[in-house]
Structure formats: structure tokens, C-alpha cells
Design an enzyme around this catalytic site. Structure first.
Site, PDB file in Angstrom:
ATOM      1  N   GLU A  87      54.715  37.277  51.737  1.00 11.10           N
ATOM      2  CA  GLU A  87      54.349  36.767  50.225  1.00 11.10           C
ATOM      3  C   GLU A  87      52.088  37.463  50.624  1.00 11.10           C
ATOM      4  O   GLU A  87      51.517  36.722  51.652  1.00 11.10           O
ATOM      5  CB  GLU A  87      53.794  35.376  51.135  1.00 11.10           C
ATOM      6  CG  GLU A  87      53.870  34.670  50.447  1.00 11.10           C
ATOM      7  CD  GLU A  87      52.717  33.659  50.279  1.00 11.10           C
ATOM      8  OE1 GLU A  87      51.489  33.795  49.143  1.00 11.10           O
ATOM      9  OE2 GLU A  87      52.495  32.951  50.885  1.00 11.10           O
TER      10      GLU A  87
ATOM     11  N   GLU B 179      41.830  40.404  42.402  1.00 15.08           N
ATOM     12  CA  GLU B 179      41.875  39.103  43.219  1.00 15.08           C
ATOM     13  C   GLU B 179      40.571  38.759  43.781  1.00 15.08           C
ATOM     14  O   GLU B 179      39.744  39.657  44.633  1.00 15.08           O
ATOM     15  CB  GLU B 179      42.555  38.737  44.463  1.00 15.08           C
ATOM     16  CG  GLU B 179      42.918  37.525  45.002  1.00 15.08           C
ATOM     17  CD  GLU B 179      43.995  37.464  45.778  1.00 15.08           C
ATOM     18  OE1 GLU B 179      44.836  36.512  46.124  1.00 15.08           O
ATOM     19  OE2 GLU B 179      43.772  38.352  46.523  1.00 15.08           O
TER      20      GLU B 179
ATOM     21  N   CYS C 255      46.329  31.508  46.495  1.00 19.26           N
ATOM     22  CA  CYS C 255      47.244  33.034  46.503  1.00 19.26           C
ATOM     23  C   CYS C 255      48.401  33.171  45.174  1.00 19.26           C
ATOM     24  O   CYS C 255      48.299  33.445  44.008  1.00 19.26           O
ATOM     25  CB  CYS C 255      48.113  33.596  47.834  1.00 19.26           C
ATOM     26  SG  CYS C 255      49.352  32.297  48.210  1.00 19.26           S
TER      27      CYS C 255
ATOM     28  N   LYS D  63      50.319  33.804  65.249  1.00 19.12           N
ATOM     29  CA  LYS D  63      48.805  34.437  65.430  1.00 19.12           C
ATOM     30  C   LYS D  63      48.019  33.731  64.441  1.00 19.12           C
ATOM     31  O   LYS D  63      47.953  34.377  62.917  1.00 19.12           O
ATOM     32  CB  LYS D  63      48.624  35.947  65.437  1.00 19.12           C
ATOM     33  CG  LYS D  63      47.181  35.881  66.285  1.00 19.12           C
ATOM     34  CD  LYS D  63      47.172  37.271  65.628  1.00 19.12           C
ATOM     35  CE  LYS D  63      46.260  36.993  64.253  1.00 19.12           C
ATOM     36  NZ  LYS D  63      45.155  36.377  63.625  1.00 19.12           N
TER      37      LYS D  63
END
Length: 485
Positions: free
Chosen positions: A256, A388, A290, A181
Site C-alpha cells: 500500500e 505526492e 496516502c 517494524k
């Protein structure tokens, strides 16, 4: 802006064929450089996800893929890598259109690394074996490495092609079947890869692609009892939910997640090279990385000098149309990502931050552009430093000692990547050992290769992508003990 890129039928790929969603639902895919729709794709329902998982289970049980030797699977995966390279122009154009990535970056990084992923795991498939074990038993004891079964691969919007390859490569090399997906915003390269995998010789049902949103398709895939492992890349907030769902079902999971890496520059660093690495670290992929380096920590003797260099250099980084080969920074992937960056920069102003350069949208063709931004004078407990941002924003802080640099670097809840700029080799190794991160780069940034594992600690997740470590995570060990009495 118009495009002639073939985006395909935008249907679900299940059991080796294309089909519409059971309820006929579709969603628009936007070009981030204009904000305009370029195509539509099927919006999978829970029933569609169930069909994909069932197809993957039947394919696994039939053994047309899982029953092959590692060498036979490796030959097919080598062919996948060849096809990626043969179709490099089409894949690069599609990824640029879908994500807003500069076309030069797509060719040099995304397509090249995706091919490398499949090539690397094709080679590792040749080495997949067990071992004999010496015991005091009057028996022959040996281990077998076996595939887990059906893998749910859920990938994010920022590196669709690469992060699909980092999961499908080892999963397929080990003999698993997959339901993939992709992110609802950037599904096009996943559908294109379904064609190439089939052309390379991957049997029907071994790889299935379901497009759609997380609340329906994603949830159905996570909760499906026919899934044996979940491989997820995405935000930490969603990752917590994924881990909880997997934990309830006692399924193995690789996570992750988010990152907020520190990039440390010591006074003995080569400042010219360091500046290049610093800029690459925070503008690469428009900061939607990231493992980017959005937090710059600078030794106080060179703090003012480095800030001055950045103030001159960063505004000169080419921002614009991702199809222009000279563009370095393209648009954000969507309006919501752009708004998030704006909110953090506004918060930085309220928290006393000084905008060294940037700090505003770029009005260009209706796209989701934001100028690369450098912010100084924020306290370490600022949300802008601790959280973040996921955009082209760099915060800069001074430090006075190695200990302070390490403490600042480790002060956030994240631990995915980090970097050190120094001319002192002993210092480089000393600091690398103390940084709480899954990967540390010395005197550069974003040096990545399929042979080198990466992954997070703390809120950045667990498990590793790449390397033989990733292949092992898609297998289970079975021991066989044969009596010799």
C-alpha cells in the site's frame, strides 16, 4: 511543553520479553509539536531482527497459535479489541505525542479504528474454512486455508496504530506469527500494543516488535530467509525496493504505497457539503494521508465560487497544539516532512501557481507546523500536481466536461483513492467506474471501515487491506484429494 505520558521502556519486544538492542544503540523520539525529544527507543541491529524472526518461526512451528482453531484465535483477538478500548485514553495520548495528531482525532479515528480492526478480524477468524469441490474423479476433494508462516509487517509514520492493526489483525486471525517494524519516527504505539497483545493471551513469539531505521532493521527484515510474507505500507520509492527484494526471494507481498487523489466537484453538487468534504480530504491528519484528496477538480461554472469559499474557510481551520481538543490540524510529523512541503509550495510559485491562502510555516512552540494551503492556476503537468506532497496543500483546477474531469483525475502515476461530488446518481456511478483508483468516495471523503477493502493501482501498489480480501492474502490454499476406490 512537558508530558507525563508513560512511554514505556523503549526496548525491543522479542519472544514475549523486553530486551535492549545487542549493541545497546538507542534513538530519540521527538514530539512534533515542539521538536524536542520525549524518550528514546532501542535501535535494532541485524542480529536483533534475526532473533525476532527466529522467535516468530519457533512460535509458528510450535503451533501454540497456528495450531489453534480460528474460533480460539478469534476469542483472543476480541480481547485485544476490548483492551484497546479500555486503554483508549493512554493510546490516544501516546499517538498524539508521537505523531503530532490532534488528540480528538486520535480518540475518534485512530483508537476507534484500531479496535475495530482487531474486532473485525476476530469475527472473520470464526469463518476461516475451506470448501469441498465436485469433480468427476472417484475421490473426495476439498481445500484447506492455512497460514503462510512468519509475516514481516512494516508500517509508516502517519497512522502507526491503525496501519499496524490492518496488518496484524488479519495476519493473526489466519494463524501467522509476526515481526513488526514500525516507522523509526513513530514507534511508541507499536510497543504499547505489544503489552496489550500479551495481556490478551497472544503467546510468546507470536508478535515481535523491532524498532529502528530502515537501512539496518528494515533491510534485515526484508532480506531474512525466515520471513514468508511481507506486508508494507510506505512511499512508492521504497515500495519498489521492497517489491524487488520480495521478488528475488519469491515471497508474497502486499504493497500500500503513495497516493495523489483527485476530488471532483460537479456543478450539481451540494457546495456546502462538498466544501466540508474537500477540506477534510486535504487537512485530515495534516495532509499526511496516502488516501487524502490534495487535487481538487471543479466544474468551470462553479470554479470561481468554490475558490472564493475555500479562501474564506481554510484560514479558519484551527491549527495548533495537538493536545488541545479544539485543534483540527496539528504539526507535521517531523522536520523533513515540513521541509518537503515548503519545497513544493516554493516550486508551485516558480511554476506560476497562485497561493490562494496559506503558503508558509506557522511559528508555534518550535513545532513542525505549516498553514493549510490552497494553490490555483497550475498547469496539469506541474510537478506539484503530478507528485505526492503529503502535507496540508490543495491544488485546484477547472474542467469543462465529464471526460476532461476523468482524464485529469487519471493523469498522475498514482491510483489509491478518489472522490466525486454530484447530485446525479447516474453520473456518480458512471464516473466511479472510470476512475483509476482502489476506492472511490461519493459525496464525502475518508469513509473507511474494516469491512471495506482499499488499496492501489498503478504506482499506489497492489493487494488490499481490510475486508475478507486482506484475510485471504495471509493464507495459502492447500488441496486434499482422497481416493474413494
Amino acid at each position: 511543553m512537558t508530558t507525563t505520558i508513560d512511554t514505556g521502556p523503549g526496548q525491543l519486544f522479542i519472544d514475549g520479553g523486553w530486551r535492549e538492542a545487542t549493541d545497546g544503540a538507542r534513538r530519540e523520539v521527538l514530539d512534533p509539536s515542539t521538536g524536542q525529544p520525549v524518550t528514546t527507543v532501542a535501535e535494532a541491529s541485524a542480529d536483533d531482527v534475526d532473533a525476532a524472526v527466529r522467535a516468530a518461526r519457533e512460535a509458528f512451528d510450535a503451533g501454540e497459535w497456528s495450531g489453534l482453531s480460528g474460533r480460539e484465535r478469534g476469542r483472543v483477538l476480541h480481547r485485544v479489541a476490548e483492551l484497546i478500548r479500555e486503554n483508549a485514553d493512554e493510546l490516544a495520548a501516546l499517538e498524539s505525542l508521537d505523531v503530532g495528531k490532534p488528540i480528538t482525532l486520535c480518540r475518534a479515528v485512530d483508537v476507534a479504528n484500531a479496535a475495530g480492526d482487531y474486532e473485525y478480524y476476530a469475527s472473520l477468524a470464526f469463518t476461516l474454512d475451506g470448501a469441498t469441490r465436485d469433480t468427476p474423479l472417484n475421490a473426495l476433494a476439498y481445500t484447506r486455508r492455512e497460514p503462510l508462516g512468519v509475516v514481516a509487517a512494516i508500517t509508516p509514520f502517519n497512522f502507526p496504530l491503525i496501519l499496524a492493526g490492518s496488518k496484524l489483525g488479519p495476519a493473526l486471525a489466519a494463524g501467522n506469527t509476526v515481526v513488526h517494524k514500525p516507522a523509526d519516527e513513530t514507534p511508541l504505539s507499536a510497543l504499547y500494543m505489544a503489552r496489550l497483545l500479551t495481556e490478551a493471551g497472544v503467546p510468546a513469539g507470536v508478535v515481535n516488535v523491532v524498532t529502528g531505521g530502515g537501512p539496518v532493521a528494515g533491510e534485515a527484515l526484508l532480506a531474512h530467509p525466515g520471513v514468508d510474507k511481507i506486508a508494507f505500507t510506505g512511499s512508492t520509492a521504497v515500495g519498489r525496493h521492497v517489491a524487488g527484494t520480495a521478488g528475488q526471494a519469491l515471497k508474497p507481498v502486499t504493497m500500500e504505497l503513495g497516493g495523489n487523489a483527485a476530488h471532483i466537484v460537479f456543478e450539481d453538487a451540494d457546495l456546502e457539503k462538498a466544501v466540508g468534504a474537500v477540506i477534510k480530504g486535504f487537512v485530515f491528519n495534516t495532509g499526511q494521508f496516502c488516501m487524502g484528496g490534495p487535487r481538487l477538480l471543479v466544474a468551470r461554472p462553479v470554479y470561481g465560487t468554490l475558490l472564493g469559499i475555500l479562501a474564506q474557510a481554510v484560514p479558519g481551520v484551527p491549527v495548533g497544539d495537538p493536545r488541545d481538543p479544539d485543534t483540527v490540524v496539528g504539526p507535521m510529523a517531523g522536520e523533513r516532512h515540513l521541509r518537503k512541503v515548503e519545497e513544493y509550495v516554493d516550486l508551485a510559485r516558480k511554476e506560476g501557481g497562485r497561493i490562494v491562502c496559506g503558503g508558509e510555516r506557522l511559528d508555534l512552540d518550535g513545532g513542525f507546523y505549516y498553514r493549510p494551503t490552497v494553490i490555483a492556476d497550475l498547469p496539469d503537468d506541474s510537478r506539484v500536481i503530478q507528485e505526492e506532497i503529503f502535507g496540508p496543500v490543495l491544488t485546484v483546477q477547472p474542467f469543462d466536461s465529464e471526460g476532461e474531469a476523468v482524464a485529469l483525475a487519471n493523469s498522475t502515476p498514482y491510483g489509491l483513492a478518489s472522490g466525486v461530488q454530484t447530485g446525479n446518481l447516474a453520473r456518480a456511478h458512471r464516473i466511479a467506474a472510470r476512475l483509476q483508483a482502489g476506492i472511490v468516495w461519493i459525496n464525502d471523503w475518508a469513509l473507511l471501515d474494516p469491512a471495506v477493502p482499499f488499496g492501489g493501482v498503478k504506482n499506489s501498489g497492489f493487494g488490499r487491506e481490510y475486508g475478507p480480501e486482506a484475510l485471504a492474502a495471509y493464507t495459502k490454499v492447500k488441496s486434499v484429494v482422497v481416493s474413494l476406490d
